[in-house]
Design an enzyme around this catalytic site. Structure first.
Site, PDB file in Angstrom:
ATOM      1  N   GLU A   1       0.246  -0.632  15.725  1.00  0.00           N
ATOM      2  CA  GLU A   1      -0.647   0.497  15.400  1.00  0.00           C
ATOM      3  C   GLU A   1      -1.619   0.751  16.556  1.00  0.00           C
ATOM      4  O   GLU A   1      -1.914   1.902  16.900  1.00  0.00           O
ATOM      5  CB  GLU A   1      -1.426   0.200  14.111  1.00  0.00           C
ATOM      6  CG  GLU A   1      -2.293   1.376  13.691  1.00  0.00           C
ATOM      7  CD  GLU A   1      -3.200   1.051  12.517  1.00  0.00           C
ATOM      8  OE1 GLU A   1      -2.797   0.281  11.623  1.00  0.00           O
ATOM      9  OE2 GLU A   1      -4.322   1.577  12.495  1.00  0.00           O
TER      10      GLU A   1
ATOM     11  N   HIS B   1       6.106  -5.700   7.531  1.00  0.00           N
ATOM     12  CA  HIS B   1       6.150  -7.115   7.909  1.00  0.00           C
ATOM     13  C   HIS B   1       6.436  -7.954   6.675  1.00  0.00           C
ATOM     14  O   HIS B   1       5.597  -8.711   6.210  1.00  0.00           O
ATOM     15  CB  HIS B   1       4.811  -7.532   8.527  1.00  0.00           C
ATOM     16  CG  HIS B   1       4.555  -6.880   9.835  1.00  0.00           C
ATOM     17  ND1 HIS B   1       3.325  -6.446  10.227  1.00  0.00           N
ATOM     18  CD2 HIS B   1       5.388  -6.579  10.846  1.00  0.00           C
ATOM     19  CE1 HIS B   1       3.407  -5.900  11.430  1.00  0.00           C
ATOM     20  NE2 HIS B   1       4.649  -5.967  11.816  1.00  0.00           N
TER      21      HIS B   1
ATOM     22  N   SER C   1       2.082 -10.070   9.385  1.00  0.00           N
ATOM     23  CA  SER C   1       1.364  -8.919   8.827  1.00  0.00           C
ATOM     24  C   SER C   1      -0.144  -9.105   9.012  1.00  0.00           C
ATOM     25  O   SER C   1      -0.729 -10.081   8.540  1.00  0.00           O
ATOM     26  CB  SER C   1       1.690  -8.786   7.336  1.00  0.00           C
ATOM     27  OG  SER C   1       0.654  -8.100   6.673  1.00  0.00           O
TER      28      SER C   1
ATOM     29  N   HIS D   1       2.977   2.254  10.950  1.00  0.00           N
ATOM     30  CA  HIS D   1       2.029   1.984  12.039  1.00  0.00           C
ATOM     31  C   HIS D   1       1.907   3.134  13.038  1.00  0.00           C
ATOM     32  O   HIS D   1       0.961   3.170  13.810  1.00  0.00           O
ATOM     33  CB  HIS D   1       2.492   0.776  12.860  1.00  0.00           C
ATOM     34  CG  HIS D   1       2.525  -0.506  12.107  1.00  0.00           C
ATOM     35  ND1 HIS D   1       1.533  -0.886  11.254  1.00  0.00           N
ATOM     36  CD2 HIS D   1       3.422  -1.517  12.112  1.00  0.00           C
ATOM     37  CE1 HIS D   1       1.828  -2.080  10.757  1.00  0.00           C
ATOM     38  NE2 HIS D   1       2.966  -2.483  11.252  1.00  0.00           N
TER      39      HIS D   1
ATOM     40  N   CYS E   1       0.855  -1.191   0.000  1.00  0.00           N
ATOM     41  CA  CYS E   1       0.000   0.000   0.000  1.00  0.00           C
ATOM     42  C   CYS E   1       0.894   1.245   0.000  1.00  0.00           C
ATOM     43  O   CYS E   1       2.093   1.160   0.268  1.00  0.00           O
ATOM     44  CB  CYS E   1      -0.874  -0.005   1.249  1.00  0.00           C
ATOM     45  SG  CYS E   1       0.109   0.071   2.753  1.00  0.00           S
TER      46      CYS E   1
HETATM   47  S1  SF4 Z   1      -3.399   2.664   6.896  1.00  0.00           S
HETATM   48 FE1  SF4 Z   1      -1.964   0.965   6.877  1.00  0.00          FE
HETATM   49  S2  SF4 Z   1      -2.732  -0.388   5.263  1.00  0.00           S
HETATM   50 FE2  SF4 Z   1      -3.716   1.606   4.949  1.00  0.00          FE
HETATM   51  S3  SF4 Z   1      -2.413   2.696   3.491  1.00  0.00           S
HETATM   52 FE3  SF4 Z   1      -1.731   3.254   5.542  1.00  0.00          FE
HETATM   53  S4  SF4 Z   1      -0.084   1.817   6.031  1.00  0.00           S
HETATM   54 FE4  SF4 Z   1      -1.228   0.966   4.311  1.00  0.00          FE
END
Ligand code: SF4
Length: 254
Positions: free
Chosen positions: A124, A40, A215, A72, A12
């Site tokens: 997180e 991860h 993850s 996170h 992402c």
């Molecule tokens: S909140 Fe987490 S999964 Fe969503 S874009 Fe950000 S880092 Fe990636």
């Protein structure tokens, strides 16, 4: 054998940015530390290690140089500790996690009983709780059904939790609280990936999910495919693939 790729795959934007910032910091020649694995994913961790980046568990493990905060995020005290130790800080907290931190703080500041959907030991969630120290973290229906009745409940979520779980939690809290304030902090990127994995599961019997074993994102994709009755295998690298998983399959999802 045909291999169907999920419509959404790869890292992402939040994780990509954290990796890029770490790599850029490594170019500076200063000692660079990631506070916990930046992603991860063992392959990326190896790549960063080869560039001299060290992973530390605690701020006190770094005596000099640069600390990169991963996507996170961290509790505010950790950020303050980095500054107090005179270390340079590169904050790669994902913008969506920063938003969740702001909302969690707002709920606590406004006097709501804060409920976070998430895994209690996930970094997180540890970060989010830093903004609402009295928050209760729940992850399963069993856990949220034990919540006491309350006057004013404020609900938020760890970014990678499944949207259906958030919806169920909110419905339940609305029944046990006189007033409920909700910030939907489930990450839209994660939601898209989960939809893509479900779509893929409709087309194949077997799905291979590639990602770090710890993850939350990857584990959730595996869970989703299994909930749809598919064979889902979680691997970190191609070497882990077992021929018997694919035997007799005309098509496999990846
Ligand atoms: S909140 Fe987490 S999964 Fe969503 S874009 Fe950000 S880092 Fe990636």
């Amino acid at each position: 054998m045909e291999v169907l790729l999920a419509r959404e795959n790869g890292f992402c934007f939040g994780v990509k940015k954290a990796v890029e910032l770490t790599e850029a910091a490594a170019e500076s020649g200063k000692p660079v530390f990631n506070l916990g694995q930046v992603v991860h994913n063992p392959k990326i961790s190896e790549r960063l290690q080869a560039r001299g980046v060290k992973v530390i568990k605690s701020v006190t493990d770094a005596k000099e140089g640069v600390i990169v905060i991963r996507a996170h995020g961290v509790p505010p005290e950790t950020r303050a500790q980095i500054e107090a130790q005179g270390l340079e800080c590169i904050d790669a907290t994902c913008s969506l996690v920063l938003r969740a931190q702001r909302f969690t703080k707002q709920l606590a500041d406004e006097g709501y009983t804060v409920i976070i959907l998430g895994t209690v030991e996930h970094p997180e969630v540890i970060g989010l709780r830093g903004f609402a120290p009295n928050a209760t973290v729940v992850e399963t229906k069993d856990e949220w059904e034990k919540l006491p009745r309350m006057k004013r409940a404020g609900v938020a979520s760890q970014s990678t939790q499944p949207p259906w779980a958030f919806k169920e939690l909110v419905a339940h809290v609305s029944e046990i609280a006189q007033e409920t304030k909700v910030f939907n902090t489930v990450c839209p990127v994660t939601v898209k990936r989960q939809h893509a994995a479900s779509e893929l599961a409709e087309q194949v019997n077997t799905i291979i999910v590639v990602g770090g074993k710890n993850s939350a994102n990857t584990r959730e994709l595996v869970n989703l495919a299994r909930m749809q009755g598919r064979n889902a295998y979680h691997i970190e690298s191609a070497e882990e693939l077992r021929p018997e998983w694919l035997r007799g399959e005309a098509r496999v999802g990846l």
